[in-house]
Design a protein around this motif. Structure first.
Motif, PDB file in Angstrom:
ATOM      1  N   LEU A 223     -24.345-113.748  27.675  1.00  0.00           N
ATOM      2  CA  LEU A 223     -24.022-114.207  26.323  1.00  0.00           C
ATOM      3  C   LEU A 223     -22.561-114.630  26.235  1.00  0.00           C
ATOM      4  O   LEU A 223     -22.235-115.687  25.681  1.00  0.00           O
ATOM      5  N   VAL A 224     -21.656-113.830  26.795  1.00  0.00           N
ATOM      6  CA  VAL A 224     -20.239-114.197  26.801  1.00  0.00           C
ATOM      7  C   VAL A 224     -20.038-115.483  27.596  1.00  0.00           C
ATOM      8  O   VAL A 224     -19.265-116.367  27.192  1.00  0.00           O
ATOM      9  N   ARG A 225     -20.731-115.622  28.715  1.00  0.00           N
ATOM     10  CA  ARG A 225     -20.619-116.854  29.509  1.00  0.00           C
ATOM     11  C   ARG A 225     -21.075-118.071  28.709  1.00  0.00           C
ATOM     12  O   ARG A 225     -20.509-119.154  28.835  1.00  0.00           O
ATOM     13  N   TYR A 226     -22.118-117.894  27.893  1.00  0.00           N
ATOM     14  CA  TYR A 226     -22.586-119.008  27.061  1.00  0.00           C
ATOM     15  C   TYR A 226     -21.511-119.406  26.052  1.00  0.00           C
ATOM     16  O   TYR A 226     -21.272-120.597  25.825  1.00  0.00           O
ATOM     17  N   GLU A 227     -20.860-118.420  25.458  1.00  0.00           N
ATOM     18  CA  GLU A 227     -19.788-118.723  24.508  1.00  0.00           C
ATOM     19  C   GLU A 227     -18.649-119.483  25.195  1.00  0.00           C
ATOM     20  O   GLU A 227     -18.119-120.457  24.642  1.00  0.00           O
ATOM     21  N   VAL A 228     -18.272-119.033  26.385  1.00  0.00           N
ATOM     22  CA  VAL A 228     -17.206-119.708  27.140  1.00  0.00           C
ATOM     23  C   VAL A 228     -17.624-121.142  27.471  1.00  0.00           C
ATOM     24  O   VAL A 228     -16.840-122.094  27.316  1.00  0.00           O
ATOM     25  N   LEU A 229     -18.863-121.318  27.911  1.00  0.00           N
ATOM     26  CA  LEU A 229     -19.371-122.648  28.251  1.00  0.00           C
ATOM     27  C   LEU A 229     -19.362-123.551  27.030  1.00  0.00           C
ATOM     28  O   LEU A 229     -18.982-124.727  27.119  1.00  0.00           O
ATOM     29  N   LEU A 230     -19.772-123.020  25.884  1.00  0.00           N
ATOM     30  CA  LEU A 230     -19.789-123.824  24.661  1.00  0.00           C
ATOM     31  C   LEU A 230     -18.378-124.303  24.317  1.00  0.00           C
ATOM     32  O   LEU A 230     -18.167-125.475  23.989  1.00  0.00           O
ATOM     33  N   LEU A 231     -17.405-123.417  24.408  1.00  0.00           N
ATOM     34  CA  LEU A 231     -16.027-123.813  24.136  1.00  0.00           C
ATOM     35  C   LEU A 231     -15.577-124.919  25.091  1.00  0.00           C
ATOM     36  O   LEU A 231     -14.953-125.901  24.675  1.00  0.00           O
TER      37      LEU A 231
END
Length: 201
Positions: free
Chosen positions: A134-142
């Motif tokens: 989930l944190v990786r998805y947030e980083v990817l989105l940014l």
């Protein structure tokens, strides 16, 4: 505009007496808002749950017109919405995607990452199996939106470090893609963080 594609339901807002404006993330067409007739009815209401994967036929007469959508369920994530942690995670990542992503700009990497994350949330025996994703998805989105992030990946087996990274990501998200949004989308993330904090270290 006319296409048919798999899509992830990211939001469904009531419109009119019985319709819904659904925000659907597709691989090749990005986030598309479309009117679904009867979306609040008995048949389609359980289909238009955020997190569900659907087969969507999108049609409009012009690019400036709100499209109409015909929706068929491909995969339901409704069974996990009765579980507090998976429900909070699904609610947050779909709300983030629906709010932060610009309309009709393709982000195929984000589409694949969100689909993978939703699968992990539903398959993993506990939040420890999907919190890092989930944190990786947030980083990817940014990164896909053009924002850099100084947040580094925590060790896989260090739960306190992961929660610390989670907290630092909240500041990045609130400062950049969600800074000017009217809806308090971050409230969904606060709820998720409270539930993650109850997990024993």
């Amino acid at each position: 505009m006319h296409f048919r594609a798999p899509a992830i339901v990211c939001a469904a807002l009531p419109h009119g007496e019985n319709g819904v404006i659904a925000r659907l993330l597709t691989e090749q067409h990005g986030l598309v808002a479309a009117y679904v007739a009867g979306g609040r009815g008995r048949q389609l209401r359980p289909v238009l749950i955020p997190g569900n994967r659907v087969d969507a036929e999108i049609r409009s007469k012009s690019e400036s017109q709100l499209p109409f959508a015909r929706i068929e369920l491909e995969q339901s994530r409704a069974p996990w919405l009765s579980e507090p942690l998976p429900a909070a995670a699904i609610g947050w990542v779909t709300a983030l995607s629906a709010t932060a992503l610009p309309d009709r700009q393709p982000f195929p990497v984000l589409y694949g990452a969100l689909e993978g994350l939703l699968k992990a949330i539903c398959v993993a025996p506990s939040a420890r199996g999907w919190a890092l994703a989930l944190v990786r998805y947030e980083v990817l989105l940014l990164r896909e939106l053009g924002y850099g992030t100084p947040v580094s990946r925590p060790p896989d087996d260090d739960w306190p470090a992961l929660l610390d990274t989670f907290d630092r990501m909240a500041r990045e998200l609130a400062r950049y893609p969600l800074a000017d949004r009217r809806r308090d989308v971050m409230a969904a993330r606060v709820q998720l963080r409270e539930r993650l904090g109850r997990i024993d270290t």
